[in-house]
Scaffold this motif. Sequence first.
Motif, short mmCIF file in Angstrom:
data_model
loop_
_atom_site.label_atom_id
_atom_site.label_comp_id
_atom_site.label_asym_id
_atom_site.label_seq_id
_atom_site.Cartn_x
_atom_site.Cartn_y
_atom_site.Cartn_z
N ARG A 75 2.60 -9.48 3.15
CA ARG A 75 2.16 -8.70 2.01
C ARG A 75 2.05 -9.59 0.75
O ARG A 75 2.98 -10.35 0.44
CB ARG A 75 3.18 -7.58 1.75
CG ARG A 75 2.95 -6.80 0.48
CD ARG A 75 3.94 -7.19 -0.56
NE ARG A 75 3.68 -6.50 -1.83
CZ ARG A 75 4.48 -5.57 -2.32
NH1 ARG A 75 5.56 -5.21 -1.68
NH2 ARG A 75 4.19 -5.02 -3.47
N GLY A 76 0.89 -9.50 0.11
CA GLY A 76 0.70 -10.23 -1.14
C GLY A 76 0.09 -11.61 -0.97
O GLY A 76 -0.31 -12.24 -1.95
N ARG A 77 0.02 -12.10 0.29
CA ARG A 77 -0.61 -13.42 0.49
C ARG A 77 -2.10 -13.28 0.19
O ARG A 77 -2.74 -12.34 0.62
CB ARG A 77 -0.41 -13.92 1.92
CG ARG A 77 1.02 -14.25 2.30
CD ARG A 77 1.72 -15.14 1.27
NE ARG A 77 1.01 -16.37 0.97
CZ ARG A 77 1.14 -17.50 1.65
NH1 ARG A 77 1.96 -17.58 2.66
NH2 ARG A 77 0.45 -18.57 1.30
N ALA A 86 -8.47 -3.82 4.37
CA ALA A 86 -8.23 -5.26 4.22
C ALA A 86 -6.77 -5.60 4.49
O ALA A 86 -6.47 -6.61 5.15
CB ALA A 86 -8.64 -5.71 2.81
N SER A 87 -5.85 -4.76 4.01
CA SER A 87 -4.42 -5.01 4.28
C SER A 87 -4.15 -4.93 5.78
O SER A 87 -3.40 -5.74 6.32
CB SER A 87 -3.55 -3.97 3.57
OG SER A 87 -3.48 -4.25 2.21
N PHE A 88 -4.76 -3.94 6.42
CA PHE A 88 -4.59 -3.79 7.86
C PHE A 88 -5.02 -5.08 8.57
O PHE A 88 -4.28 -5.62 9.41
CB PHE A 88 -5.43 -2.59 8.35
CG PHE A 88 -5.37 -2.38 9.84
CD1 PHE A 88 -4.27 -1.74 10.42
CD2 PHE A 88 -6.40 -2.82 10.67
CE1 PHE A 88 -4.20 -1.56 11.79
CE2 PHE A 88 -6.34 -2.64 12.04
CZ PHE A 88 -5.24 -2.00 12.61
N LYS A 136 0.86 -1.19 0.00
CA LYS A 136 0.00 0.00 0.00
C LYS A 136 0.90 1.24 0.00
O LYS A 136 1.49 1.58 1.03
CB LYS A 136 -0.92 0.02 1.24
CG LYS A 136 -1.87 -1.17 1.34
CD LYS A 136 -2.90 -1.25 0.22
CE LYS A 136 -2.66 -2.40 -0.71
NZ LYS A 136 -3.43 -3.59 -0.54
N THR A 137 1.02 1.86 -1.17
CA THR A 137 1.96 2.96 -1.30
C THR A 137 1.27 4.31 -1.48
O THR A 137 0.11 4.38 -1.92
CB THR A 137 2.91 2.73 -2.50
OG1 THR A 137 2.14 2.81 -3.71
CG2 THR A 137 3.59 1.37 -2.42
N ILE A 138 2.02 5.35 -1.13
CA ILE A 138 1.49 6.71 -1.23
C ILE A 138 1.20 7.05 -2.70
O ILE A 138 0.15 7.60 -3.03
CB ILE A 138 2.50 7.72 -0.63
CG1 ILE A 138 2.62 7.44 0.88
CG2 ILE A 138 2.07 9.16 -0.90
CD1 ILE A 138 3.70 8.26 1.59
N1 CTP Z 1 -0.65 -0.77 -4.78
C1 CTP Z 1 -0.06 0.42 -4.33
N2 CTP Z 1 -0.76 1.26 -3.50
C2 CTP Z 1 -2.04 0.98 -3.14
C3 CTP Z 1 -2.64 -0.21 -3.60
C4 CTP Z 1 -1.92 -1.07 -4.42
O1 CTP Z 1 1.10 0.70 -4.65
N3 CTP Z 1 -2.70 1.85 -2.33
C5 CTP Z 1 0.15 -1.66 -5.67
C6 CTP Z 1 1.27 -2.39 -4.90
O2 CTP Z 1 2.36 -2.51 -5.79
C7 CTP Z 1 0.63 -3.75 -4.62
C8 CTP Z 1 -0.19 -3.99 -5.88
O3 CTP Z 1 -0.66 -2.68 -6.22
O4 CTP Z 1 1.59 -4.76 -4.40
C9 CTP Z 1 -1.32 -4.98 -5.71
O5 CTP Z 1 -2.25 -4.51 -4.75
P1 CTP Z 1 -2.86 -5.47 -3.64
O6 CTP Z 1 -3.11 -6.83 -4.21
O7 CTP Z 1 -3.98 -4.75 -3.02
O8 CTP Z 1 -1.65 -5.54 -2.56
P2 CTP Z 1 -0.74 -6.74 -2.07
O9 CTP Z 1 0.65 -6.52 -2.57
O10 CTP Z 1 -1.40 -8.03 -2.36
O11 CTP Z 1 -0.66 -6.51 -0.49
P3 CTP Z 1 -1.70 -6.94 0.67
O12 CTP Z 1 -1.29 -8.29 1.15
O13 CTP Z 1 -1.49 -5.87 1.69
O14 CTP Z 1 -3.08 -6.92 0.10
#
Ligand code: CTP
Length: 163
Positions: free
Chosen positions: A104-106, A93-95, A47-49
């Motif tokens: 992250r990514g699971r 959801a990430s939280f 989750k990036t800015i």
């Molecule tokens: N992404 C981002 N900023 C956000 C949402 C998504 O930069 N606010 C980019 C990130 O590179 C992320 C990708 O989109 O890895 C895929 O998003 P998502 O599947 O939601 O994130 P995950 O990497 O799977 O992480 P998480 O387990 O927290 O859902």
Amino acid sequence: MWEIITEALIYILPAYIANSSAVLFGGGKPIDLKKTLKGKRILGDGKTIRGFTLGLVSGSLTGVVIGIVKGNPKLALLGFLLSLGGLIGDIVASFLKRRINLKRGRPVPILDQLDFIFGALAFGSLLTVPSVDIILFIIILTPLAHLLSNRAGYWLGLKDNPW
Ligand code: CTP
Ligand code: MG
């Protein structure tokens, strides 16, 4: 039937664009600035800015275009709310995933596909509550659309796996 599907797709389009723009253009500094909560990352590097900001801008612009095409300025505000809500839903959801120790990514099926939809519908409903059939179509169509776009991404060589 087709009218409801078209209406549902146009309603939710800003959230779709916001969410996919975050994936396409994301990267860089994480929103949580790598901070932890009880030893676990608050949100994680996914989750990036930049993803959030560019997602919000693209989704809101989509709303502006829909507002112009339909001649209804309120739809621009709706687009902004849907985009903001969608991005926040994804963050929530990430939280939650980090709290239960998922890296992250699971994947968490259903939650990963629908998190942004619930956020978008909640925020969008502050302005316009869609009819029940539209909400149902959005909830059913979104995981299908996800599946299809991931397959397409795999065939095009953009993704390593078809899901
Ligand atoms: N992404 C981002 N900023 C956000 C949402 C998504 O930069 N606010 C980019 C990130 O590179 C992320 C990708 O989109 O890895 C895929 O998003 P998502 O599947 O939601 O994130 P995950 O990497 O799977 O992480 P998480 O387990 O927290 O859902
Ligand atoms: Mg993910």
